[in-house]
Design a protein around this motif. Sequence first.
Motif, PDB file in Angstrom:
ATOM      1  N   ARG A  24       0.815  -1.216   0.000  1.00  0.00           N
ATOM      2  CA  ARG A  24       0.000   0.000   0.000  1.00  0.00           C
ATOM      3  C   ARG A  24       0.849   1.266   0.000  1.00  0.00           C
ATOM      4  NH1 ARG A  24      -5.239  -0.429   3.970  1.00  0.00           N
ATOM      5  NH2 ARG A  24      -6.174  -2.249   2.998  1.00  0.00           N
ATOM      6  N   CYS A  25       1.978   1.223   0.687  1.00  0.00           N
ATOM      7  CA  CYS A  25       2.797   2.438   0.792  1.00  0.00           C
ATOM      8  C   CYS A  25       4.071   2.385  -0.034  1.00  0.00           C
ATOM      9  CB  CYS A  25       3.094   2.796   2.233  1.00  0.00           C
ATOM     10  SG  CYS A  25       3.283   1.497   3.391  1.00  0.00           S
ATOM     11  N   GLU A  26       4.188   1.365  -0.878  1.00  0.00           N
ATOM     12  CA  GLU A  26       5.325   1.227  -1.784  1.00  0.00           C
ATOM     13  C   GLU A  26       6.660   1.234  -1.048  1.00  0.00           C
ATOM     14  OE1 GLU A  26       4.874   4.142  -4.870  1.00  0.00           O
ATOM     15  OE2 GLU A  26       3.034   3.215  -5.622  1.00  0.00           O
ATOM     16  N   ALA A  45       8.108  11.634   5.480  1.00  0.00           N
ATOM     17  CA  ALA A  45       7.422  11.229   4.244  1.00  0.00           C
ATOM     18  C   ALA A  45       7.017   9.764   4.308  1.00  0.00           C
ATOM     19  CB  ALA A  45       8.316  11.488   3.036  1.00  0.00           C
ATOM     20  N   ASN A  46       7.944   8.886   4.740  1.00  0.00           N
ATOM     21  CA  ASN A  46       7.613   7.462   4.838  1.00  0.00           C
ATOM     22  C   ASN A  46       6.559   7.207   5.905  1.00  0.00           C
ATOM     23  OD1 ASN A  46       9.342   6.647   2.813  1.00  0.00           O
ATOM     24  ND2 ASN A  46      10.988   6.050   4.192  1.00  0.00           N
ATOM     25  N   GLY A  48       4.246   9.274   6.834  1.00  0.00           N
ATOM     26  CA  GLY A  48       2.984   9.724   6.242  1.00  0.00           C
ATOM     27  C   GLY A  48       2.408   8.685   5.299  1.00  0.00           C
ATOM     28  N   ASP A  49       3.264   8.055   4.491  1.00  0.00           N
ATOM     29  CA  ASP A  49       2.811   6.999   3.572  1.00  0.00           C
ATOM     30  C   ASP A  49       2.279   5.792   4.338  1.00  0.00           C
ATOM     31  OD1 ASP A  49       3.544   8.552   1.393  1.00  0.00           O
ATOM     32  OD2 ASP A  49       5.470   7.522   1.108  1.00  0.00           O
ATOM     33  N   ILE A  50       2.990   5.396   5.384  1.00  0.00           N
ATOM     34  CA  ILE A  50       2.554   4.248   6.195  1.00  0.00           C
ATOM     35  C   ILE A  50       1.199   4.533   6.829  1.00  0.00           C
ATOM     36  CG2 ILE A  50       3.050   2.924   8.299  1.00  0.00           C
ATOM     37  CD1 ILE A  50       6.073   3.254   7.576  1.00  0.00           C
ATOM     38  N   GLU A  52      -1.055   6.688   5.879  1.00  0.00           N
ATOM     39  CA  GLU A  52      -2.090   6.743   4.837  1.00  0.00           C
ATOM     40  C   GLU A  52      -2.540   5.324   4.484  1.00  0.00           C
ATOM     41  OE1 GLU A  52      -2.408   8.050   0.201  1.00  0.00           O
ATOM     42  OE2 GLU A  52      -1.275   9.387   1.534  1.00  0.00           O
ATOM     43  N   GLY A  53      -1.578   4.406   4.403  1.00  0.00           N
ATOM     44  CA  GLY A  53      -1.903   3.003   4.134  1.00  0.00           C
ATOM     45  C   GLY A  53      -2.735   2.377   5.235  1.00  0.00           C
ATOM     46  N   ASN A  57      -3.703   9.660   9.705  1.00  0.00           N
ATOM     47  CA  ASN A  57      -2.782  10.720   9.316  1.00  0.00           C
ATOM     48  C   ASN A  57      -1.885  11.083  10.495  1.00  0.00           C
ATOM     49  OD1 ASN A  57      -4.181  12.672  10.994  1.00  0.00           O
ATOM     50  ND2 ASN A  57      -5.762  12.707   9.415  1.00  0.00           N
TER      51      ASN A  57
END
Length: 73
Positions: A24-26, A45-46, A48-50, A52-53, A57
């Motif tokens: 999901r978070c690449e 940034a990572n 935030g991606d995690i 979001e997955g 937030n």
Amino acid sequence: MEIGKKIKRLRQEKYLTQDELASRCELSKGFISQVERDLTSPSIANLGDILEGLGTNLKDFFSDDGEEKIVFD
């Protein structure tokens, strides 16, 4: 705050495997594993991606889960 433990708890609440979250978070499964065990710290940034997955937030993740306490002097 133990960021890794909280991420792991959120992931398990969503019934996601580390592989699914990584997809999901690449990010790699190994990186997710290291973050959950607090062996490495993700960049903002990572993180935030995690989050979001995981469907949340940064604001909600870092908000205090405890009850509000009012003290009168």
